[in-house]
Design an enzyme around this catalytic site. Structure first.
Site, PDB file in Angstrom:
ATOM      1  N   TYR A   1     -10.144  62.746  81.289  1.00 32.04           N
ATOM      2  CA  TYR A   1      -9.218  61.727  81.865  1.00 32.04           C
ATOM      3  C   TYR A   1      -8.892  60.575  81.156  1.00 32.04           C
ATOM      4  O   TYR A   1      -7.894  60.199  80.652  1.00 32.04           O
ATOM      5  CB  TYR A   1      -9.075  61.553  83.469  1.00 32.04           C
ATOM      6  CG  TYR A   1      -7.619  60.800  83.796  1.00 32.04           C
ATOM      7  CD1 TYR A   1      -6.908  61.735  84.591  1.00 32.04           C
ATOM      8  CD2 TYR A   1      -7.668  59.512  83.819  1.00 32.04           C
ATOM      9  CE1 TYR A   1      -5.559  61.260  84.938  1.00 32.04           C
ATOM     10  CE2 TYR A   1      -6.293  59.018  84.331  1.00 32.04           C
ATOM     11  CZ  TYR A   1      -5.326  59.618  84.717  1.00 32.04           C
ATOM     12  OH  TYR A   1      -4.287  59.288  85.533  1.00 32.04           O
TER      13      TYR A   1
ATOM     14  N   PHE B   1      19.420  57.798  66.841  1.00 29.57           N
ATOM     15  CA  PHE B   1      19.619  59.289  67.255  1.00 29.57           C
ATOM     16  C   PHE B   1      19.967  59.307  68.910  1.00 29.57           C
ATOM     17  O   PHE B   1      19.874  58.427  69.425  1.00 29.57           O
ATOM     18  CB  PHE B   1      18.065  59.992  67.164  1.00 29.57           C
ATOM     19  CG  PHE B   1      18.284  61.499  67.555  1.00 29.57           C
ATOM     20  CD1 PHE B   1      18.893  62.370  67.131  1.00 29.57           C
ATOM     21  CD2 PHE B   1      17.713  61.695  68.853  1.00 29.57           C
ATOM     22  CE1 PHE B   1      18.795  63.651  67.489  1.00 29.57           C
ATOM     23  CE2 PHE B   1      17.621  63.134  69.253  1.00 29.57           C
ATOM     24  CZ  PHE B   1      18.370  63.810  68.601  1.00 29.57           C
ATOM     25  N   ASP B   2      20.515  60.375  69.422  1.00 31.94           N
ATOM     26  CA  ASP B   2      21.012  60.372  70.586  1.00 31.94           C
ATOM     27  C   ASP B   2      20.442  59.947  71.839  1.00 31.94           C
ATOM     28  O   ASP B   2      20.578  59.137  72.569  1.00 31.94           O
ATOM     29  CB  ASP B   2      21.696  62.007  71.277  1.00 31.94           C
ATOM     30  CG  ASP B   2      21.970  63.015  70.167  1.00 31.94           C
ATOM     31  OD1 ASP B   2      21.962  62.577  68.734  1.00 31.94           O
ATOM     32  OD2 ASP B   2      22.242  64.036  70.205  1.00 31.94           O
TER      33      ASP B   2
ATOM     34  N   ASP C   1      11.904  54.679  63.384  1.00 28.19           N
ATOM     35  CA  ASP C   1      11.923  55.614  64.383  1.00 28.19           C
ATOM     36  C   ASP C   1      11.445  57.065  63.317  1.00 28.19           C
ATOM     37  O   ASP C   1      12.123  57.407  62.355  1.00 28.19           O
ATOM     38  CB  ASP C   1      13.275  56.251  64.751  1.00 28.19           C
ATOM     39  CG  ASP C   1      13.446  57.596  65.492  1.00 28.19           C
ATOM     40  OD1 ASP C   1      12.464  58.274  65.499  1.00 28.19           O
ATOM     41  OD2 ASP C   1      14.448  57.629  66.085  1.00 28.19           O
TER      42      ASP C   1
ATOM     43  N   ALA D   1       9.849  60.149  63.096  1.00 23.85           N
ATOM     44  CA  ALA D   1      10.095  61.350  63.333  1.00 23.85           C
ATOM     45  C   ALA D   1       9.936  62.234  62.124  1.00 23.85           C
ATOM     46  O   ALA D   1       8.992  63.163  62.023  1.00 23.85           O
ATOM     47  CB  ALA D   1      11.069  61.931  64.234  1.00 23.85           C
TER      48      ALA D   1
ATOM     49  N   LYS E   1       8.167  66.931  65.157  1.00 20.30           N
ATOM     50  CA  LYS E   1       8.963  67.133  63.964  1.00 20.30           C
ATOM     51  C   LYS E   1       7.698  66.706  62.650  1.00 20.30           C
ATOM     52  O   LYS E   1       7.059  68.209  62.595  1.00 20.30           O
ATOM     53  CB  LYS E   1       9.799  65.965  63.406  1.00 20.30           C
ATOM     54  CG  LYS E   1      11.163  66.303  64.040  1.00 20.30           C
ATOM     55  CD  LYS E   1      11.194  65.768  65.569  1.00 20.30           C
ATOM     56  CE  LYS E   1      12.503  65.776  66.258  1.00 20.30           C
ATOM     57  NZ  LYS E   1      12.551  65.276  67.477  1.00 20.30           N
TER      58      LYS E   1
ATOM     59  N   HIS F   1      27.555  69.129  75.727  1.00 20.18           N
ATOM     60  CA  HIS F   1      27.220  70.378  74.953  1.00 20.18           C
ATOM     61  C   HIS F   1      26.130  71.307  75.428  1.00 20.18           C
ATOM     62  O   HIS F   1      26.270  72.414  75.209  1.00 20.18           O
ATOM     63  CB  HIS F   1      26.978  70.046  73.230  1.00 20.18           C
ATOM     64  CG  HIS F   1      25.863  69.009  73.259  1.00 20.18           C
ATOM     65  ND1 HIS F   1      25.603  67.770  73.722  1.00 20.18           N
ATOM     66  CD2 HIS F   1      24.619  69.314  72.875  1.00 20.18           C
ATOM     67  CE1 HIS F   1      24.683  67.161  73.451  1.00 20.18           C
ATOM     68  NE2 HIS F   1      23.810  68.133  72.964  1.00 20.18           N
TER      69      HIS F   1
HETATM   70  N1  F0G Z   1      14.435  60.447  66.880  1.00 19.66           N
HETATM   71  C1  F0G Z   1      14.954  61.210  66.303  1.00 19.66           C
HETATM   72  C2  F0G Z   1      15.208  60.752  64.769  1.00 19.66           C
HETATM   73  C3  F0G Z   1      15.026  62.493  66.607  1.00 19.66           C
HETATM   74  O1  F0G Z   1      15.577  63.310  65.807  1.00 19.66           O
HETATM   75  C4  F0G Z   1      14.507  62.955  68.086  1.00 19.66           C
HETATM   76  C5  F0G Z   1      14.653  64.427  68.302  1.00 19.66           C
HETATM   77  C6  F0G Z   1      14.124  61.909  68.728  1.00 19.66           C
HETATM   78  C7  F0G Z   1      13.955  60.709  68.381  1.00 19.66           C
HETATM   79  C8  F0G Z   1      13.737  62.140  70.384  1.00 19.66           C
HETATM   80  O2  F0G Z   1      12.346  62.980  69.991  1.00 19.66           O
HETATM   81  O3  F0G Z   1      13.051  65.040  71.209  1.00 19.66           O
HETATM   82  O4  F0G Z   1      10.764  64.353  70.772  1.00 19.66           O
HETATM   83  O5  F0G Z   1      11.986  63.292  72.454  1.00 19.66           O
HETATM   84  N2  F0G Z   1      15.481  65.273  67.651  1.00 19.66           N
HETATM   85  C9  F0G Z   1      15.514  66.576  68.143  1.00 19.66           C
HETATM   86  C10 F0G Z   1      16.566  67.147  67.276  1.00 19.66           C
HETATM   87  C11 F0G Z   1      15.754  67.028  69.650  1.00 19.66           C
HETATM   88  O6  F0G Z   1      16.863  68.429  67.490  1.00 19.66           O
HETATM   89  O7  F0G Z   1      16.949  66.782  66.285  1.00 19.66           O
HETATM   90  P1  F0G Z   1      12.151  63.886  71.354  1.00 19.66           P
END
Ligand code: F0G
Length: 459
Positions: A73, A125-126, A215, A217, A258, A449
């Site tokens: 833990y 990102f969204d 960010d 990823a 990623k 979507h």
């Molecule tokens: N930032 C970027 C640039 C991303 O592409 C994503 C996720 C996230 C943050 C959020 O990360 O999914 O681990 O919580 N992108 C995925 C996509 C979902 O399909 O492009 P997460």
């Protein structure tokens, strides 16, 4: 070597069957699923290009790491290995594990967001945008104008407009808690950010006393594209490029699903110990103790190994070359795409490909469904189904672009799978004019979507 064939720099030790279906079965699944590909069971998909997130194949070394995972833990050895790797990579001392990218975003914007704040990014990102907006702050995108010219190539369409950034910081300085550079810039097509742009953004942020965050990823794909496209970097090891990229930021977060080549994981890394202290408090409430943050010890182990493997230049050459190859094949088949292809996939311009279908009949969703119907290929719409809005008078406001993203999972598909995708597209292109749009039948208020239901529009 000047060989043309892409050699996947691995051999395959464990395999999974693909989901073969008949055309009749796919027609039925589309109808039953309301022409929404999120409703198709994965075992009914032949080639799944829905996302590159959490879909990587792990290496034998990572699976070995899974067995070594320490599930204590507190203070697990897997955590210390993970922390060391993230520190080496980012140069940031405060390392906070989280279960995926958006958990880091939630923690960060809970602490730094809030009413009256404006968060600036090349593009949010969204999920980043959602977390900023949930804190009642504004999320402002300042990507360069070239990003909007879909078919016109530019090596670094992910860049931030530095003049606009300077203007915003001059005007709003004290209201901006941080500036984000998303590398690569997913929202505009997985497009890279140049080192010169990172350097200039960092200079401007320093001048106004605002921290710069990455960010990150897809940091390794971004670094490889710097090596390939930016003057002065072609002979540098990709590790050195990564080190320079992170040298410009005071904080970063990663969806490790990623470029860490794992199925689950993430982290937040910071230079500011006071902010890290607050972040750990929020972490404990929502994610878990500071040395696991919502992950298993084995996940931490796999991330630590993946962060090394992703910097293997043979891997990166194969990875980016295979995306280019898909882009070349589509171009040859007469399919317009975001030019040039970026790091993790190819984005098809459905508006240009299907000019006879207006945005209100969701051309990109119609194309995504047809790819599934014809060839069992699953992709994702990034257009008006995802970003379209209703105006105050109830009128339909379309998205800026109607794109279909073909996101390529890492180390999963071979060249023949990609050849098949190109072949299906070529077949579809023969009768693109015959394709009909879709009517939206049912929609939720947020993130439409995922749950929307559609039906073929009347001819
Ligand atoms: N930032 C970027 C640039 C991303 O592409 C994503 C996720 C996230 C943050 C959020 O990360 O999914 O681990 O919580 N992108 C995925 C996509 C979902 O399909 O492009 P997460």
């Amino acid at each position: 070597m000047p060989w043309k064939t892409i050699i996947e720099p691995f051999r395959i030790k464990s395999v999974e069957p693909l989901g073969f279906t008949t055309p009749a079965e796919r027609e039925r699944l589309l109808r039953e699923g309301g022409f929404n590909l999120f409703n198709i069971p994965a075992n009914k998909v032949l080639i799944d290009l829905l996302t590159d997130s959490g879909t990587s194949a792990m290496s034998a070394e990572q699976w070995a790491g899974i067995m070594r995972g320490d599930e204590s833990y507190a203070g697990a050895t897997s955590f210390y290995r993970f922390e060391k790797k993230v520190r080496e990579l980012t140069g940031l001392r405060e390392v906070i594990p989280v279960h995926q990218g958006r958990a880091a975003e939630r923690i960060l914007f809970q602490l730094l967001g809030g009413p009256d704040k404006v968060v600036i990014a090349n593009s949010h990102f969204d999920t980043t945008r959602a977390n900023v907006e949930v804190s009642v702050a504004e999320a402002r995108d300042l990507v360069i104008g070239e990003a909007a010219r879909i078919g016109v190539p530019h090596p670094f369409k992910g860049n931030i407009d530095t003049l606009a950034l300077e203007g915003c910081l001059k005007e709003l300085g004290h209201k901006v808690p941080l500036v984000i550079m998303t590398v690569t810039n997913n929202s505009v097509g997985g497009q890279p950010v140049s080192m010169a742009n990172l350097r200039e953004a960092s200079r401007i942020c320093k001048q106004y006393g605002v921290p710069l965050f990455l960010d990150c990823a897809r940091f390794a794909e971004n670094a490889w594209l710097i090596k390939k496209r930016e003057t002065g970097f072609s002979t540098l090891p990709v590790r050195d490029i990564v080190t320079e990229m992170f040298s410009y930021c005071q904080g970063t977060w990663m969806s490790s699903k990623k470029d860490a080549l794992v199925n689950m994981g993430g982290f937040l890394a910071l230079s500011d110990p006071a902010l890290a202290k607050k972040a750990r408090e929020v972490l404990i409430i929502g994610e878990g103790f500071t040395t696991y943050g919502g992950l298993s010890g084995r996940d931490l182990e796999a991330v630590a190994i993946g962060l090394d493997e992703v910097l293997d230049e043979e891997y990166l050459a194969y990875r980016i070359r295979s995306i280019e190859y898909l882009g070349e094949g589509l171009r040859k088949a007469g399919v317009p795409i975001v030019e040039p292809p970026g790091g993790h996939g190819v984005y098809v311009d459905a508006k240009a490909f299907l000019p006879h279908i207006p945005s209100r009949l969701y051309p990109a969703q119609a194309l995504a469904c047809e790819l599934y119907r014809l060839g069992g290929i699953r992709t994702v719409e990034i257009g008006s189904l995802m970003f379209g809005k209703k105006g105050k008078d109830g009128a339909f406001i379309p998205a800026r672009a109607e794109l279909v993203r073909l996101a390529v999972p890492r180390r999963v598909y071979t060249q023949s799978h990609i050849d098949y995708v190109i072949e299906v597209f070529a077949k579809l292109a023969e009768d693109a004019r015959g394709l009909r749009g879709l009517d939206l039948i049912e929609a939720s208020e947020h993130l439409t979507h995922f749950t929307a239901k559609l039906a073929p529009a009347a001819a």
